[in-house]
Design an enzyme around this catalytic site. Structure first.
Site, PDB file in Angstrom:
ATOM      1  N   ASP A  74      45.504  43.137  45.428  1.00 37.56           N
ATOM      2  CA  ASP A  74      44.731  44.361  45.243  1.00 37.56           C
ATOM      3  C   ASP A  74      45.456  45.550  45.849  1.00 37.56           C
ATOM      4  OD1 ASP A  74      43.942  44.795  48.010  1.00 37.56           O
ATOM      5  OD2 ASP A  74      42.558  43.129  47.767  1.00 37.56           O
ATOM      6  N   ILE A  75      44.926  46.730  45.610  1.00 44.37           N
ATOM      7  CA  ILE A  75      45.625  47.973  45.969  1.00 44.37           C
ATOM      8  C   ILE A  75      45.955  48.049  47.458  1.00 44.37           C
ATOM      9  CG2 ILE A  75      43.465  49.267  46.237  1.00 44.37           C
ATOM     10  CD1 ILE A  75      44.980  51.717  45.079  1.00 44.37           C
TER      11      ILE A  75
END
Length: 260
Positions: free
Chosen positions: A114-115
């Protein structure tokens, strides 16, 4: 189309994606736009089955089905999206890679980070490799910084398997404390977690369940691949021996599952 029984058959759109020409969805668009020929015959149905022996042309150009499988290790920095395109125009890992490296062809990621997560991301030009590594119970190891500390009973609960909002997380294999120290006037703990599944935000969801905030999450290994001393945003090609080892694993996996 080739219908030989002992040949692996794929839907045409999937086969085009397998060769790394474009995504499966984009391949379907090309097929419906009458730009794809199989064995010199126009095909406008993406569901038609083909094998590696069939000759596929797109816009008059033969797709090279003899491209060697490649695997790359990439050290993903936090702040990047693991996707090809982002509707919010945020920078992706592929934007980052394409700024620094050229002529790699179309790559796909093995799962996602994820980011806010960082560390080892595996990339390959062969979607079959990606699918195998994602679905196999290959061990993934993460270094995680949390606020506070996991208690012994919580660790036992996690290792036994835990259900959060209807989702069962039972892939964690081990949890160990690496370091405890005060950072920014609060107690932080570095732990190392190994797991054999890749459910979305699994580690973050488990920690949140126990009221512990994850401030850093770094993947340091995946199956036989390790982050090592790879620098942020650096891309490292995997040697041929290791690529062939994965291809052999896939072959054996298919053979064993087909025999059941």
């Amino acid at each position: 189309m080739n219908m030989t029984n002992n040949k692996e058959l794929n839907r045409l759109a999937k086969q085009i994606a397998k060769y790394g020409y474009c995504s499966r969805r984009d391949a379907e668009v090309l097929i419906f736009d009458n730009k794809v020929f199989v064995n010199d015959k126009l095909v406008n149905n993406p569901a038609i089955k083909v094998s590696d022996d069939d000759i596929i042309k797109i816009n008059g150009k033969i797709i090279n089905n003899n491209v060697l499988s490649a695997i790359y290790l990439y050290n993903k920095p936090a702040g990047l999206i693991t996707t090809f395109k982002d509707p919010n125009n945020r920078k992706t890992v592929f934007d980052d890679i394409n700024e620094k490296y050229v002529n790699l062809g179309r790559l796909v990621s093995v799962g996602r980070l994820d980011i806010n997560s960082e560390g080892l991301l595996i990339l390959t030009n062969n979607p079959t490799i990606a699918n195998y590594l994602e679905k196999s119970k290959a061990k993934r190891v993460y270094k995680v910084r949390i606020s506070g500390q996991l208690k012994d009973y919580q660790i036992k609960q996690i290792l036994k398997g835990i259900v959060i909002k209807g989702i069962k997380y039972n892939g964690v294999q081990s949890i160990e404390t690496i370091e405890n120290k005060k950072e920014n006037s609060s107690k932080n703990t570095w732990i190392q977690i190994s797991l054999i599944e890749g459910k979305n935000r699994e580690i973050r969801n488990i920690m949140n369940y126990f009221g512990l905030q994850v401030s850093r999450l770094i993947r340091i290994s995946y199956h036989i691949f390790e982050l090592g001393n790879l620098k942020k945003s650096e891309l490292l090609p995997v040697n041929t021996d290791k690529v062939n080892l994965i291809l052999k694993e896939i072959k054996n996996y298919k053979k064993n599952n087909n025999s059941k």
